[in-house]
Motif scaffolding. Structure first.
Motif, short mmCIF file in Angstrom:
data_model
loop_
_atom_site.label_atom_id
_atom_site.label_comp_id
_atom_site.label_asym_id
_atom_site.label_seq_id
_atom_site.Cartn_x
_atom_site.Cartn_y
_atom_site.Cartn_z
N ALA A 359 0.83 -1.20 0.00
CA ALA A 359 0.00 0.00 0.00
C ALA A 359 0.87 1.25 0.00
CB ALA A 359 -0.92 -0.01 1.22
N LEU A 360 0.60 2.17 -0.95
CA LEU A 360 1.40 3.38 -1.09
C LEU A 360 0.61 4.63 -0.73
CD1 LEU A 360 3.14 2.61 -4.52
CD2 LEU A 360 4.04 2.19 -2.22
N LEU A 361 -0.59 4.76 -1.28
CA LEU A 361 -1.41 5.96 -1.11
C LEU A 361 -2.86 5.58 -0.86
CD1 LEU A 361 0.16 7.88 -4.11
CD2 LEU A 361 0.18 8.77 -1.76
N ASN A 390 8.63 13.32 -2.40
CA ASN A 390 7.78 13.96 -3.42
C ASN A 390 6.33 14.09 -2.97
OD1 ASN A 390 9.72 14.39 -5.55
ND2 ASN A 390 9.72 12.17 -5.87
N ASN A 391 5.83 13.11 -2.23
CA ASN A 391 4.41 13.08 -1.89
C ASN A 391 4.07 13.75 -0.56
OD1 ASN A 391 3.64 11.74 -4.24
ND2 ASN A 391 3.91 9.71 -3.34
N ARG A 392 4.98 13.70 0.39
CA ARG A 392 4.63 14.22 1.71
C ARG A 392 4.25 15.71 1.69
NH1 ARG A 392 4.94 12.04 6.63
NH2 ARG A 392 4.75 13.48 8.39
N PRO A 393 4.92 16.57 0.90
CA PRO A 393 4.50 17.99 0.89
C PRO A 393 3.05 18.20 0.47
CG PRO A 393 6.68 17.74 -0.09
CD PRO A 393 6.13 16.36 0.10
N LEU A 394 2.47 17.22 -0.27
CA LEU A 394 1.09 17.38 -0.73
C LEU A 394 0.08 17.15 0.39
CD1 LEU A 394 1.45 15.52 -4.15
CD2 LEU A 394 1.52 17.97 -3.72
N LEU A 395 0.55 16.69 1.55
CA LEU A 395 -0.34 16.51 2.69
C LEU A 395 -1.01 17.82 3.09
CD1 LEU A 395 -1.17 14.24 4.70
CD2 LEU A 395 0.64 15.07 6.21
N ILE A 408 -11.76 18.43 15.44
CA ILE A 408 -10.51 19.09 15.82
C ILE A 408 -9.38 18.09 15.62
CG2 ILE A 408 -9.26 20.24 17.68
CD1 ILE A 408 -11.96 20.95 18.92
N VAL A 409 -8.70 18.23 14.50
CA VAL A 409 -7.65 17.28 14.11
C VAL A 409 -6.43 18.05 13.62
CG1 VAL A 409 -9.33 15.50 13.51
CG2 VAL A 409 -8.55 17.10 11.76
N PRO A 410 -5.26 17.41 13.58
CA PRO A 410 -4.06 18.08 13.05
C PRO A 410 -4.25 18.45 11.58
CG PRO A 410 -3.46 16.10 14.28
CD PRO A 410 -4.95 16.07 14.11
N PRO A 411 -3.52 19.46 11.11
CA PRO A 411 -3.61 19.82 9.68
C PRO A 411 -3.29 18.62 8.78
CG PRO A 411 -2.40 21.49 10.91
CD PRO A 411 -2.59 20.34 11.85
N GLY A 412 -4.06 18.52 7.69
CA GLY A 412 -3.82 17.43 6.75
C GLY A 412 -4.41 16.10 7.18
N HIS A 413 -5.17 16.08 8.30
CA HIS A 413 -5.80 14.84 8.76
C HIS A 413 -7.29 14.89 8.47
CE1 HIS A 413 -1.98 14.23 10.68
NE2 HIS A 413 -2.39 13.15 11.32
N THR A 414 -7.89 13.70 8.35
CA THR A 414 -9.31 13.60 8.06
C THR A 414 -9.96 12.53 8.92
OG1 THR A 414 -10.95 13.22 6.30
CG2 THR A 414 -8.92 11.94 6.19
N VAL A 415 -11.25 12.73 9.21
CA VAL A 415 -12.02 11.71 9.92
C VAL A 415 -12.90 10.93 8.95
CG1 VAL A 415 -12.02 12.98 12.09
CG2 VAL A 415 -13.89 13.33 10.46
N PRO A 457 -3.75 10.95 8.37
CA PRO A 457 -3.32 11.79 7.24
C PRO A 457 -4.08 11.38 5.99
CG PRO A 457 -1.43 10.99 8.48
CD PRO A 457 -2.62 10.24 9.00
N TRP A 458 -4.59 12.35 5.28
CA TRP A 458 -5.53 12.03 4.21
C TRP A 458 -4.92 11.25 3.07
CZ3 TRP A 458 -5.71 13.84 -0.95
CH2 TRP A 458 -4.77 14.83 -1.28
N THR A 459 -3.62 11.31 2.88
CA THR A 459 -2.97 10.57 1.79
C THR A 459 -2.46 9.20 2.24
OG1 THR A 459 -0.84 11.63 2.30
CG2 THR A 459 -2.23 12.72 0.68
#
Length: 518
Positions: A359-361, A390-395, A408-415, A457-459
């Motif tokens: 699993a990558l993304l 290359n991919n982490r900055p897109l978070l 209330i979650v850290p930036p770049g995170h999703t529920v 993290p959403w990615t």
């Protein structure tokens, strides 16, 4: 339109620079506001110093600001502003930090300053004391628009007297289908007394708003011009229903704090009822022909009481709005999943994998093209892990679709996650097709709102691993009473915290053949 005194009829608002396709225009005079006797105790000197330091402009030198909004165009949202000064003011006088973000160039034969980064914004010196700002290619249209435009908004503007404060004029003709569609889509989430408000787009032809922001004697006037007399009457009824509902909610919330037989509490309860009734009467709409008007006025004391009385209702409305937004985002995810299935004949795998199955993304990356994020999708290196250089900055570029406004979650995170497990719609045995969901799409959960602690993290290719012996563990906790789920048919449902775990388990499995009474 609202009547005005003869002194006010001398000067009308200017429709210059307002294109015929404009859908709204706003007007403000910073100098008039800051030099008003009502603002004598305001920190004018601080406003002047801040304007000079951060912008390069003294706000007392700004006579008028006109903001114009147009329909979206090929270059994105179209909007602009006209800034009129009372002294000669050039773009070159702006703060160097602002100028560094602009590039002087010629566009369509015009000398402009264009932003170096998107969204593209252009500034043009239309005269020694006039600066125009436009985005979405709107600058050219603004320059071509003189006084006396024939469009709905410029025609309305040219008939409206200039007033103190902020004035807003909006036309409904061009945006009616969009407004009506958005409102009707969410009608089911509103309490019944508020549902008639979703027809505002169909009942209204234009809106006129004037807010006089004087600290001690401010006023607000909102006029809705109905499409005809019958539409205006229906609008008046809808507003009265909403006011009655708001009064009921606000007073009942306050009554919770004054219960009991204590004489003081009983007197306070009577006061709350009286105050709620009087304030509701203050904001009742007035109808004259096809114009429905709401007027608010009073000193700061009255405003403070009004705010205090309505605060519980406002808080409840905000919670409802956040809940509605989360529901809409899940609906967008559901639509994207169905469109993905239409193209690839299966749902996305829970992860984008390499040739060895690693699993990558996340699946959230896989459906980006289906939530209007093709450009972001093309920035990913799909053969690299989510946290590669290359991919982490897109978070940091998480689409709004994946954001729950209440979580209330850290930036770049999703529920917003998919439930993962061998018997569920998402698992490690490969993608699922709709034909594999033998319990029926309307009976099977496709995505879920997790708790804030379980946000990811959403990615990252991780999701909510469901333990069927405790299926409600780590489900959403962002709002009281329950959490949202996205069903396989694209419907969003609100699940109460008190749901029977066995029933919830049945909703999770894709082929359990269990009867579901829900």
């Amino acid at each position: 339109m609202p009547s005005v005194s003869s002194a006010q009829t001398a000067e009308k608002l200017s429709s210059q620079y307002i294109p015929d396709d404009a859908v709204a225009a706003g007007f403000l005079s910073p100098r008039q506001m800051l030099t008003s006797p009502e603002w004598e105790l305001a920190p004018i000197e601080v406003a002047q110093a801040a304007g000079m330091q951060y912008v390069g402009v003294d706000p007392l030198n700004i006579d008028d600001v006109k903001v114009i909004v147009g329909m979206p165009g090929p270059m994105g949202p179209q909007a602009g502003a006209v800034i009129q000064f009372n002294v000669d003011t050039g773009i070159g006088q702006l703060n160097p930090m602002i100028l560094n973000e602009l590039e002087a160039k010629q566009v369509d034969g015009l000398e402009v300053y264009e932003s170096r980064r998107p969204p593209i914004v252009r500034l043009h010196q239309a005269g020694p004391r006039t600066i125009l700002v436009g985005s979405g290619g709107y600058l050219t249209k603004m320059l071509a628009a003189g006084e006396g435009g024939t469009g709905q908004v410029p025609s309305l503007v040219s008939r409206i007297p200039r007033r103190n404060g902020v004035t807003l004029v909006a036309g409904m003709q061009q945006i009616r289908p969009l407004v009506t569609g958005m409102l009707r889509q969410n009608a089911g989430l509103l309490p019944p007394p508020l549902r008639d408000l979703t027809e505002i787009g169909e009942l209204t032809d234009a809106l006129y708003v004037n807010m006089d922001y004087a600290p001690m004697s401010g006023s607000l006037m909102i006029s809705a011009i109905g499409r005809d007399d019958d539409s205006a009457a229906k609008l008046e009824d809808a507003l009265n229903q909403a006011i009655d509902f708001g009064r009921m909610i606000a007073t009942s919330e306050m009554m919770n704090n004054v219960q009991g037989e204590d004489p003081v509490n009983q007197a306070m309860a009577k006061y709350i009822e009286r105050l709620g009734t009087e304030i509701a009467a203050m904001i009742r709409p007035e109808r004259k022909g096809k114009v429905v008007t709401v007027r608010l006025s009073g000193n700061m004391g009255t405003t403070g009481v009004l705010v205090g009385l309505l605060m519980p209702a406002v808080q409840a409305s905000r919670a409802a709005a956040r809940r509605m937004q989360a529901s809409n985002e899940l609906k967008q995810i559901g639509l994207a999943m169905h469109n993905y299935h239409s193209v690839y004949k299966s749902l996305p795998d829970r992860a984008i994998r390499d040739e060895n199955g690693k699993a990558l993304l996340s699946w959230r990356v896989a459906i980006l093209p289906f939530i209007e994020q093709q450009a972001l999708y093309e920035q990913f290196h799909l053969d690299e892990p989510w946290d590669s250089p290359n991919n982490r900055p897109l978070l940091d570029q998480m689409p709004r679709t994946y954001a729950d406004p209440s979580a209330i979650v850290p930036p770049g995170h999703t529920v917003f996650q998919v439930p993962q497990g061998e018997e569920l719609m998402f698992h490690d045995a490969g993608p699922t097709a709709f034909r594999d969901v033998r319990d029926g799409l309307s009976n099977t959960i496709m995505a879920i709102e997790s708790s804030s602690q379980a946000a990811v993290p959403w990615t990252k290719p991780v999701d909510l691993e469901i333990d069927l012996t405790d299926p409600l563990a780590e489900t959403g906790d962002s709002r009281p009473g329950g959490f949202h789920v996205l069903m396989g048919d694209g419907a969003v449902r609100f699940i109460a915290d008190a749901i029977d775990p066995e029933v919830f388990k049945k909703l999770l499995t894709r082929a359990g053949a269990e009867p579901v009474n829900f």
